[in-house]
Design an enzyme around this catalytic site. Structure first.
Site, PDB file in Angstrom:
ATOM      1  N   GLY A  91       5.897   2.926  -8.848  1.00 55.63           N
ATOM      2  CA  GLY A  91       7.182   3.127  -9.517  1.00 55.63           C
ATOM      3  C   GLY A  91       8.251   2.238  -8.918  1.00 55.63           C
ATOM      4  O   GLY A  91       8.167   1.820  -7.765  1.00 55.63           O
TER       5      GLY A  91
ATOM      6  N   ASP B 105      -7.555  -1.921  -7.585  1.00 55.57           N
ATOM      7  CA  ASP B 105      -6.274  -1.862  -6.871  1.00 55.57           C
ATOM      8  C   ASP B 105      -6.438  -1.056  -5.564  1.00 55.57           C
ATOM      9  O   ASP B 105      -6.034  -1.515  -4.490  1.00 55.57           O
ATOM     10  CB  ASP B 105      -5.230  -1.209  -7.797  1.00 55.57           C
ATOM     11  CG  ASP B 105      -3.874  -1.056  -7.140  1.00 55.57           C
ATOM     12  OD1 ASP B 105      -3.165  -2.068  -7.001  1.00 55.57           O
ATOM     13  OD2 ASP B 105      -3.524   0.078  -6.746  1.00 55.57           O
TER      14      ASP B 105
ATOM     15  N   VAL C 177       0.854  -1.201   0.000  1.00 56.68           N
ATOM     16  CA  VAL C 177       0.000   0.000   0.000  1.00 56.68           C
ATOM     17  C   VAL C 177       0.885   1.244   0.000  1.00 56.68           C
ATOM     18  O   VAL C 177       1.837   1.345   0.787  1.00 56.68           O
ATOM     19  CB  VAL C 177      -0.909   0.055   1.253  1.00 56.68           C
ATOM     20  CG1 VAL C 177      -1.806   1.280   1.206  1.00 56.68           C
ATOM     21  CG2 VAL C 177      -1.745  -1.210   1.379  1.00 56.68           C
TER      22      VAL C 177
ATOM     23  N   GLY D 220       5.858   2.711 -15.696  1.00 59.35           N
ATOM     24  CA  GLY D 220       5.880   1.556 -14.786  1.00 59.35           C
ATOM     25  C   GLY D 220       4.962   1.719 -13.591  1.00 59.35           C
ATOM     26  O   GLY D 220       5.137   1.041 -12.578  1.00 59.35           O
TER      27      GLY D 220
ATOM     28  N   LYS E 263      -6.161  -2.101  -1.439  1.00 60.62           N
ATOM     29  CA  LYS E 263      -5.313  -1.329  -0.515  1.00 60.62           C
ATOM     30  C   LYS E 263      -6.114  -0.788   0.677  1.00 60.62           C
ATOM     31  O   LYS E 263      -5.644  -0.833   1.808  1.00 60.62           O
ATOM     32  CB  LYS E 263      -4.625  -0.190  -1.279  1.00 60.62           C
ATOM     33  CG  LYS E 263      -3.558  -0.731  -2.256  1.00 60.62           C
ATOM     34  CD  LYS E 263      -3.086   0.347  -3.206  1.00 60.62           C
ATOM     35  CE  LYS E 263      -1.935  -0.125  -4.076  1.00 60.62           C
ATOM     36  NZ  LYS E 263      -1.632   0.827  -5.171  1.00 60.62           N
TER      37      LYS E 263
ATOM     38  N   GLY F 271       3.057   2.452  -2.180  1.00 59.23           N
ATOM     39  CA  GLY F 271       4.403   2.421  -2.771  1.00 59.23           C
ATOM     40  C   GLY F 271       5.472   2.638  -1.718  1.00 59.23           C
ATOM     41  O   GLY F 271       5.607   1.855  -0.777  1.00 59.23           O
TER      42      GLY F 271
HETATM   43  N1  HSE Z   1      -0.630   0.273 -10.135  1.00 54.00           N
HETATM   44  C1  HSE Z   1      -0.371   0.673  -8.796  1.00 54.00           C
HETATM   45  C2  HSE Z   1      -0.593   2.170  -8.682  1.00 54.00           C
HETATM   46  C3  HSE Z   1       1.038   0.320  -8.436  1.00 54.00           C
HETATM   47  O1  HSE Z   1      -0.697   2.834  -9.734  1.00 54.00           O
HETATM   48  O2  HSE Z   1      -0.702   2.689  -7.591  1.00 54.00           O
HETATM   49  C4  HSE Z   1       1.384   0.501  -6.988  1.00 54.00           C
HETATM   50  O3  HSE Z   1       0.643  -0.351  -6.160  1.00 54.00           O
END
Ligand code: HSE
Length: 404
Positions: free
Chosen positions: A297, A196, A127, A182, A200, A129
């Site tokens: 990233g 996503d 969660v 990325g 989280k 990054g």
């Molecule tokens: N795809 C996710 C985002 C990656 O954009 O937050 C990080 O969990």
């Protein structure tokens, strides 16, 4: 020496390898023992890449090597990650991961297994990054009863919304840019439809409330219906639109949702732009606390995975207590969740206002000079089901966005 195996050499896995090797000296110093990457697992070949010297294609080599102490996974998805996580812990090794699908679905089971084996299952990178949020929830904020979490939890969608807002860019172009950088998932539907962020907020809520918040129970809306016209209104009102993962305890009822929210320029999350994530927690003891940083990233996410590797290297044979009970928390029905709504309607405000007022009562009308043939209004605070009832009585509604 502490030996580490990295699973997956994609965006995040290659970042983990890079940080562990390039910062080996300082990491080893912080652990008090040499931290060495013994293996990197990936099905692909990487000719000419320094990883070649440690690259393996068979997970059993890692599992059966008694010298491997820590497995750091950055593959994503449930299969084979769940199998690998279980086998690693059962083999008496530590496991850490950036894999939010795995954590959201199997978190309580894998934490319990780690506890049984006196090992650790850590997931800081799952969660936010590079933002430290899992460890603060599990350690720094444990004296409080968290009552609310609002988070910009997906870097890709925040990057898209920011570019639409500030540069008037098109949704598809910015999504391609986010993929090239990325940030996006393999299938970006998970980002733009909110799945996503849903996993989280399920993870954060489970840790905050101590029992399992099932991501499948969470009401989820993405950003695919947000348009450039919405941002013409927000500009006039000094507001912006952010995709929130949100959960709150209202008199003992837990609400959880993912949805776009319109916020004004005084909201603490207003300035969280681009790939940055921001997480605002509230509790009676702590009051407000906010976490901010790069939410996706290669290197930011690798930073969080490496922090878990260091933590596990420091506590190789001692379980760090983490409370996430397997019993499911019942999530309150979204129908009773109360918000103000921003609503756009076809037609002319003068001609239609009576119809709108008959359904919604008093509203605040908003018009924008270069948007013709429609107008917008802001409702009073109302429950979701009351909004639906009122909206059914007004023809030509084109958009509705919750306001925070
Ligand atoms: N795809 C996710 C985002 C990656 O954009 O937050 C990080 O969990």
């Amino acid at each position: 020496m502490v030996n580490v195996a990295v699973l997956g050499y994609g965006t995040v896995g290659s970042g983990v390898y890079e940080v562990l090797t390039q910062n080996k000296e300082v990491i080893s110093k912080r652990v008090g023992d040499e931290v060495n990457v013994k293996y990197v697992l990936d099905l692909r070949e990487f000719p000419g890449d320094p990883v070649e010297s440690v690259l393996v294609h068979d997970f059993d080599i890692i599992l059966n090597d008694p010298e491997v102490d820590i497995v750091a996974e950055a593959m994503g998805g449930l299969n084979p990650a769940y199998k690998f996580a279980k086998a690693t812990l059962e083999a008496g090794k530590n496991y850490c991961t950036s894999n939010k699908e795995l954590v959201a679905k199997y978190g309580p089971e894998l934490i319990a297994l780690a506890e049984k084996m006196n090992k650790n299952f850590l997931f800081e990178a799952s969660v936010g990054g590079g933002i430290p949020i899992i460890r603060p929830l599990n350690e720094s904020l444990t004296g409080d009863n968290i009552t609310e979490i609002s988070g910009i939890l997906n870097g890709t969608t925040n990057f898209i919304l920011t570019k639409m807002d500030k540069e008037g860019s098109s949704f598809d172009d910015v999504l391609k840019e986010a993929q090239a950088l990325g940030y996006a998932e393999k299938d970006p539907t998970a980002d733009v439809e909110g799945y996503d962020a849903c996993r989280k907020i399920a993870i954060l809520s489970s840790l905050a409330y101590g029992s399992h918040v099932d991501f499948e129970d969470i009401y989820t809306e993405g950003i695919t219906k947000i348009t450039d016209v919405d941002f013409k209104y927000t500009k006039k009102m000094n507001k912006s639109i952010k995709l929130f993962g949100k959960s709150k305890n209202v008199n003992g009822k837990i609400y959880a949702m993912v949805a776009p929210f319109m916020i004004d320029d005084e909201h603490p999350l207003f300035s969280v732009n681009g790939v940055k994530n921001g997480i605002l927690c509230k509790g009676p003891v702590i009051d407000d606390i906010m976490f901010y940083g790069s939410g996706a990233g290669k290197l930011p996410t690798a930073s969080a995975v490496v922090a878990d590797v260091i933590e596990e290297a420091r506590y190789l044979n001692s379980h760090i207590k983490m409370v996430w009970e397997p019993e499911k928390i019942e999530i309150a029905d979204i129908k009773t969740d109360e918000n103000k709504y921003f609503v756009r309607v076809e037609g002319n405000a003068d001609a239609k206002l009576a119809e709108v007022k008959a359904a919604f009562g008093e509203v605040e009308v908003v018009t924008v000079d270069d948007v013709t043939d429609e107008f917008a209004f802001i409702t009073n605070v109302m429950a979701h089901e009351k909004y639906e009832e009122a909206a059914a009585k007004v023809s030509g509604i084109k958009q509705r966005i919750r306001m925070a």
